[in-house]
Design an enzyme around this catalytic site. Structure first.
Site, PDB file in Angstrom:
ATOM      1  CB  SER A 195       5.498  20.693  17.359  1.00 19.97           C
ATOM      2  OG  SER A 195       4.546  20.752  16.311  1.00 19.97           O
ATOM      3  CE  LYS A 196       1.544  19.148  13.457  1.00 17.04           C
ATOM      4  NZ  LYS A 196       2.617  20.094  13.152  1.00 17.04           N
TER       5      LYS A 196
END
Length: 394
Positions: A195-196
């Site tokens: 998700s980063k």
């Protein structure tokens, strides 16, 4: 923004798609094929050392140790900073569970201190009351990419003889008084999970300016070896926490795009702040001039429960029906009974980084969606049926 809610049969505010994540292209394909054909997928390759050097330089740090994931990065930073079994580590309850898992994996005890309502970060005025003779470290979390109050954290730590390790898992390129987070304590830990903003699916990295800490972290992550030392000379204690060349190759490609993408996200966050400033029923994060760069991982806003008679579950459902990919964020604190964190878990709504990549103009849809849903919520009580909480990203 008036009109019948899409949840109740009306036309949605937005029907255009939002950016997907992760992004990739020809550069990533070339980089992965180069690693594949090199035959050096782990030890002996050049991508991991290059990533460490470039990430350290980008953040103004002397040393970097790349590792297999963000949880391990926090664990490695705490370990190298001297945290041992039985020690207490003061940290935030408004965070992904990895913050606590990293301390517990060392046999340390996470001690949760409540957060500030306007920042979602550790409340420094509550830290000293939590310090005991077993306290070894403070682990501030730069949640969503917003730097914690490092002035007060460092002042308390210096006065009480404590180590500071930063959980910067969501805070690439974030800055406090012109310095990058991750360089403001003894060490800082970053994540490259799916998700980063900078991702290889998994991966982590520790930054530090402390040579002795760096050498301890390096030794632990590489089977007890010394940096640059003989391959078969091993310290008694160590582990294998290394990053692969494939991960590093993807991250090097992502580093090329990161500054431009962060600028787009920041413009989008500014547009959201401006557009939502006058929406009745929302509270925006407190401004702080000491923050010289936001990590732009999550835009957070929270409901004013005195003005909006609706639970967050219904609001998220209504926003998504309008085409706005709102996220509930952390719905359960890492520690129960801390009133500010409990309230934030009940009221905070996230707009995540891939939505921000749509740019400032598209944020008008987000603002209009919130305005429409909030108007309906103010008009009549709204509740959602009980459902399993969404899984928040780490």
């Amino acid at each position: 923004m008036a009109g019948r809610l899409a949840l109740e049969g009306g036309a949605p505010v937005c029907t255009e798609p939002w950016p997907s994540w992760p992004r990739w292209g020809a550069a990533e394909r070339r980089a992965l094929v180069e690693v594949l054909e090199s035959g050096r997928w782990g030890l002996g390759g050049g991508a991991v050392p290059e990533l460490e050097a470039r990430f350290a330089a980008l953040h103004g740090a002397r040393y970097a140790v790349a590792c297999c994931n963000g949880t391990v990065a926090i664990q490695l930073a705490l370990l190298a900073a001297g945290v041992r079994p039985g020690d207490e580590v003061i940290t935030s309850p408004y965070s992904f569970v990895a913050t606590a898992h990293a301390a517990r994996a060392l046999g340390a005890v996470p001690v949760f201190v409540d957060v500030e309502p306007g920042t979602h970060n550790l409340d420094p005025e509550r830290i000293e009351a939590a310090i005991t003779e077993r306290t070894a470290a403070i682990l501030p979390v730069h949640i969503g990419g917003r730097p914690a109050d490092m002035d007060r954290v460092n002042e308390i730590a210096a006065r009480r003889g404590l180590r500071v390790v930063e959980d910067a898992a969501q805070a690439w390129l974030a800055g406090w008084r012109g310095r990058s987070v991750g360089t403001l304590g003894r060490a800082g830990a970053f994540s490259f999970q799916s998700s980063k903003n900078l991702t290889a699916g998994e991966g982590g990295l520790v930054l530090t300016d402390d040579e002795a800490l760096y050498r301890r972290a390096w030794s632990w992550h590489d089977c007890g070896r010394e940096p640059g030392g003989p391959p078969h000379a091993h310290a008694p204690d160590g582990s294998n926490l290394r990053m692969t060349e494939f991960q590093a190759a993807l991250l090097l490609c992502g580093l090329e795009r990161l500054p431009v993408e962060q600028a787009i996200r920041l413009q989008a966050m500014d547009a959201l702040s401006a557009g939502m400033a006058d929406l009745e029923g929302l509270r925006l994060p407190d401004p702080d001039e000491r923050i010289t760069a936001h990590g732009c991982h999550i835009f957070m806003t929270r409901l004013d429960e005195s003005r909006v008679r609706a639970d967050k579950g219904w609001l998220i459902e209504a926003l998504r029906a309008e085409g706005i990919p709102a996220h509930p964020g952390y719905t359960i604190p890492l520690e129960r009974g801390l009133p500010v964190c409990e309230a934030l878990c009940r009221t905070t709504i996230w707009i995540k980084q891939e939505v921000l990549l749509a740019g400032a103009v598209r944020m008008r849809d987000v603002v209009d969606g919130f305005a429409k849903v909030l108007a309906a919520a103010r008009a009549a009580p709204r509740t959602a049926a009980p459902r399993r909480p969404a899984i928040s990203p780490g």
